[in-house]
Design an enzyme around this catalytic site. Structure first.
Site, PDB file in Angstrom:
ATOM      1  N   LYS A  13       0.817  -1.216   0.000  1.00  0.00           N
ATOM      2  CA  LYS A  13       0.000   0.000   0.000  1.00  0.00           C
ATOM      3  C   LYS A  13       0.852   1.268   0.000  1.00  0.00           C
ATOM      4  O   LYS A  13       0.631   2.176  -0.785  1.00  0.00           O
ATOM      5  CB  LYS A  13      -0.843   0.096   1.283  1.00  0.00           C
ATOM      6  CG  LYS A  13      -1.906  -0.924   1.461  1.00  0.00           C
ATOM      7  CD  LYS A  13      -2.750  -0.603   2.709  1.00  0.00           C
ATOM      8  CE  LYS A  13      -1.957  -0.490   4.004  1.00  0.00           C
ATOM      9  NZ  LYS A  13      -1.604  -1.702   4.675  1.00  0.00           N
ATOM     10  N   ARG A  88     -10.008   1.674   8.128  1.00  0.00           N
ATOM     11  CA  ARG A  88      -9.587   0.304   8.348  1.00  0.00           C
ATOM     12  C   ARG A  88     -10.656  -0.530   9.030  1.00  0.00           C
ATOM     13  O   ARG A  88     -10.440  -1.718   9.258  1.00  0.00           O
ATOM     14  CB  ARG A  88      -8.375   0.327   9.253  1.00  0.00           C
ATOM     15  CG  ARG A  88      -7.254  -0.608   8.808  1.00  0.00           C
ATOM     16  CD  ARG A  88      -6.089  -0.222   9.581  1.00  0.00           C
ATOM     17  NE  ARG A  88      -4.910  -0.980   9.557  1.00  0.00           N
ATOM     18  CZ  ARG A  88      -3.792  -0.583   8.958  1.00  0.00           C
ATOM     19  NH1 ARG A  88      -3.771   0.487   8.202  1.00  0.00           N
ATOM     20  NH2 ARG A  88      -2.704  -1.267   9.123  1.00  0.00           N
ATOM     21  N   ARG A 127      11.196  -7.114   5.526  1.00  0.00           N
ATOM     22  CA  ARG A 127      11.223  -5.700   5.918  1.00  0.00           C
ATOM     23  C   ARG A 127      11.682  -5.561   7.376  1.00  0.00           C
ATOM     24  O   ARG A 127      12.384  -4.618   7.729  1.00  0.00           O
ATOM     25  CB  ARG A 127       9.825  -5.095   5.752  1.00  0.00           C
ATOM     26  CG  ARG A 127       9.777  -3.621   6.060  1.00  0.00           C
ATOM     27  CD  ARG A 127       8.452  -3.008   5.685  1.00  0.00           C
ATOM     28  NE  ARG A 127       7.437  -3.279   6.695  1.00  0.00           N
ATOM     29  CZ  ARG A 127       6.150  -2.973   6.554  1.00  0.00           C
ATOM     30  NH1 ARG A 127       5.710  -2.419   5.448  1.00  0.00           N
ATOM     31  NH2 ARG A 127       5.293  -3.232   7.505  1.00  0.00           N
ATOM     32  N   ARG A 144      -1.453  -8.761  12.978  1.00  0.00           N
ATOM     33  CA  ARG A 144      -1.904  -7.770  11.991  1.00  0.00           C
ATOM     34  C   ARG A 144      -2.674  -8.430  10.853  1.00  0.00           C
ATOM     35  O   ARG A 144      -3.643  -7.885  10.343  1.00  0.00           O
ATOM     36  CB  ARG A 144      -0.711  -6.963  11.463  1.00  0.00           C
ATOM     37  CG  ARG A 144      -0.339  -5.818  12.415  1.00  0.00           C
ATOM     38  CD  ARG A 144       1.128  -5.472  12.373  1.00  0.00           C
ATOM     39  NE  ARG A 144       1.554  -4.951  11.091  1.00  0.00           N
ATOM     40  CZ  ARG A 144       2.796  -5.101  10.612  1.00  0.00           C
ATOM     41  NH1 ARG A 144       3.702  -5.765  11.305  1.00  0.00           N
ATOM     42  NH2 ARG A 144       3.111  -4.582   9.462  1.00  0.00           N
TER      43      ARG A 144
HETATM   44  P1  ADP Z   1       0.606  -2.271   7.990  1.00  0.00           P
HETATM   45  O1  ADP Z   1      -0.498  -2.180   6.999  1.00  0.00           O
HETATM   46  O2  ADP Z   1       1.848  -2.903   7.471  1.00  0.00           O
HETATM   47  O3  ADP Z   1       0.172  -2.891   9.309  1.00  0.00           O
HETATM   48  P2  ADP Z   1       0.407   0.598   8.678  1.00  0.00           P
HETATM   49  O4  ADP Z   1       1.524   1.578   8.715  1.00  0.00           O
HETATM   50  O5  ADP Z   1      -0.730   0.893   7.769  1.00  0.00           O
HETATM   51  O6  ADP Z   1       1.100  -0.786   8.348  1.00  0.00           O
HETATM   52  O7  ADP Z   1      -0.187   0.444  10.170  1.00  0.00           O
HETATM   53  C1  ADP Z   1       0.625   0.124  11.271  1.00  0.00           C
HETATM   54  C2  ADP Z   1      -0.214   0.081  12.561  1.00  0.00           C
HETATM   55  O8  ADP Z   1      -0.757   1.382  12.820  1.00  0.00           O
HETATM   56  C3  ADP Z   1      -1.438  -0.836  12.543  1.00  0.00           C
HETATM   57  O9  ADP Z   1      -1.121  -2.168  12.898  1.00  0.00           O
HETATM   58  C4  ADP Z   1      -2.346  -0.172  13.583  1.00  0.00           C
HETATM   59  O10 ADP Z   1      -1.939  -0.490  14.902  1.00  0.00           O
HETATM   60  C5  ADP Z   1      -2.065   1.295  13.378  1.00  0.00           C
HETATM   61  N1  ADP Z   1      -3.014   1.927  12.420  1.00  0.00           N
HETATM   62  C6  ADP Z   1      -2.703   2.493  11.221  1.00  0.00           C
HETATM   63  N2  ADP Z   1      -3.788   2.987  10.623  1.00  0.00           N
HETATM   64  C7  ADP Z   1      -4.838   2.711  11.452  1.00  0.00           C
HETATM   65  C8  ADP Z   1      -6.247   2.944  11.396  1.00  0.00           C
HETATM   66  N3  ADP Z   1      -6.819   3.574  10.353  1.00  0.00           N
HETATM   67  N4  ADP Z   1      -7.005   2.503  12.426  1.00  0.00           N
HETATM   68  C9  ADP Z   1      -6.478   1.881  13.480  1.00  0.00           C
HETATM   69  N5  ADP Z   1      -5.158   1.626  13.609  1.00  0.00           N
HETATM   70  C10 ADP Z   1      -4.339   2.033  12.608  1.00  0.00           C
END
Ligand code: ADP
Length: 191
Positions: A13, A88, A127, A144
């Site tokens: 993404k 999300r 990563r 996750r």
């Molecule tokens: P990835 O998709 O690899 O998990 P992200 O950088 O998108 O990486 O997200 C990392 C963490 O940040 C998530 O596991 C969550 O804890 C938090 N997070 C990110 N965006 C959201 C969101 N929209 N709602 C809730 N938690 C979020």
């Protein structure tokens, strides 16, 4: 144009979103990046979010909905935005719809990056050894992925009902995937 890039952790993404946003000349906003920077600056948001993130859980909607409001308000110049990592959950998606509707906008396109599970785990572990993100450890990766299937995958149906989902195969080399992503957006612009 309000675009969203949706996919499991490790689907690419962030990488694809960045290239696409540059190509379209709209800002990419990543909720994960904003949260990581809040954590490193020890802001109240960061202090609240850190434990959830380290475990691989989502930060609660009551916290994130406020962040989403701030993001959309700060990008209200009408050019649109590429949303990376949010919404999300279904309540977050409903909040986005509500906030955009207030200014006569809507989510125009959701790009779904399709990558199979084995490949996701392989990428995330690779990563982990390079970037040292505190949530790229085997336990948090498993969590996750579980959270993605339980809480985020239902968004596919939510947006399919709005008729805005386009699937893009997320495997291959970065440029090849980006070409598919751009084709999907171009197809949309012509529709
Ligand atoms: P990835 O998709 O690899 O998990 P992200 O950088 O998108 O990486 O997200 C990392 C963490 O940040 C998530 O596991 C969550 O804890 C938090 N997070 C990110 N965006 C959201 C969101 N929209 N709602 C809730 N938690 C979020």
């Amino acid at each position: 144009m309000y675009l969203m890039i949706l996919g499991a952790p490790g689907s690419g993404k962030g990488t694809q979103g960045k290239l696409l946003a540059e190509h379209l000349g709209i800002p990419q906003v990543s909720s994960g990046e904003l949260l990581r920077s809040a954590v490193s600056q020890r802001t109240p948001l960061g202090l609240e979010a850190k434990a959830y993130m380290d475990r691989g859980d989502l930060v609660p909607d009551r916290v994130i909905v406020g962040l989403i409001r701030e993001i959309l308000d700060s990008q209200a110049d009408g050019r649109g935005i590429l949303m990376d990592g949010f919404p999300r959950t279904v309540p977050q998606a409903e909040a986005v719809d509500r906030f955009l509707a207030e200014r006569g906008e809507q989510v125009d396109l959701v790009l779904l990056l399709d990558v199979e599970e084995g490949e996701l785990v392989k990428r995330l572990l690779a990563r982990a050894s390079k970037e040292g993100r505190s949530d790229d450890n085997p336990e948090s990766i498993r969590q996750r992925l579980r959270v993605y299937h339980q809480q985020t995958a239902p968004l596919i149906e939510y947006y399919e009902r709005q008729g805005v989902v386009k699937r893009v195969a997320g495997t291959g080399v970065v440029d090849q995937i980006q070409a598919r992503v751009r084709d999907a957006v171009r197809g949309e612009a012509l529709a």
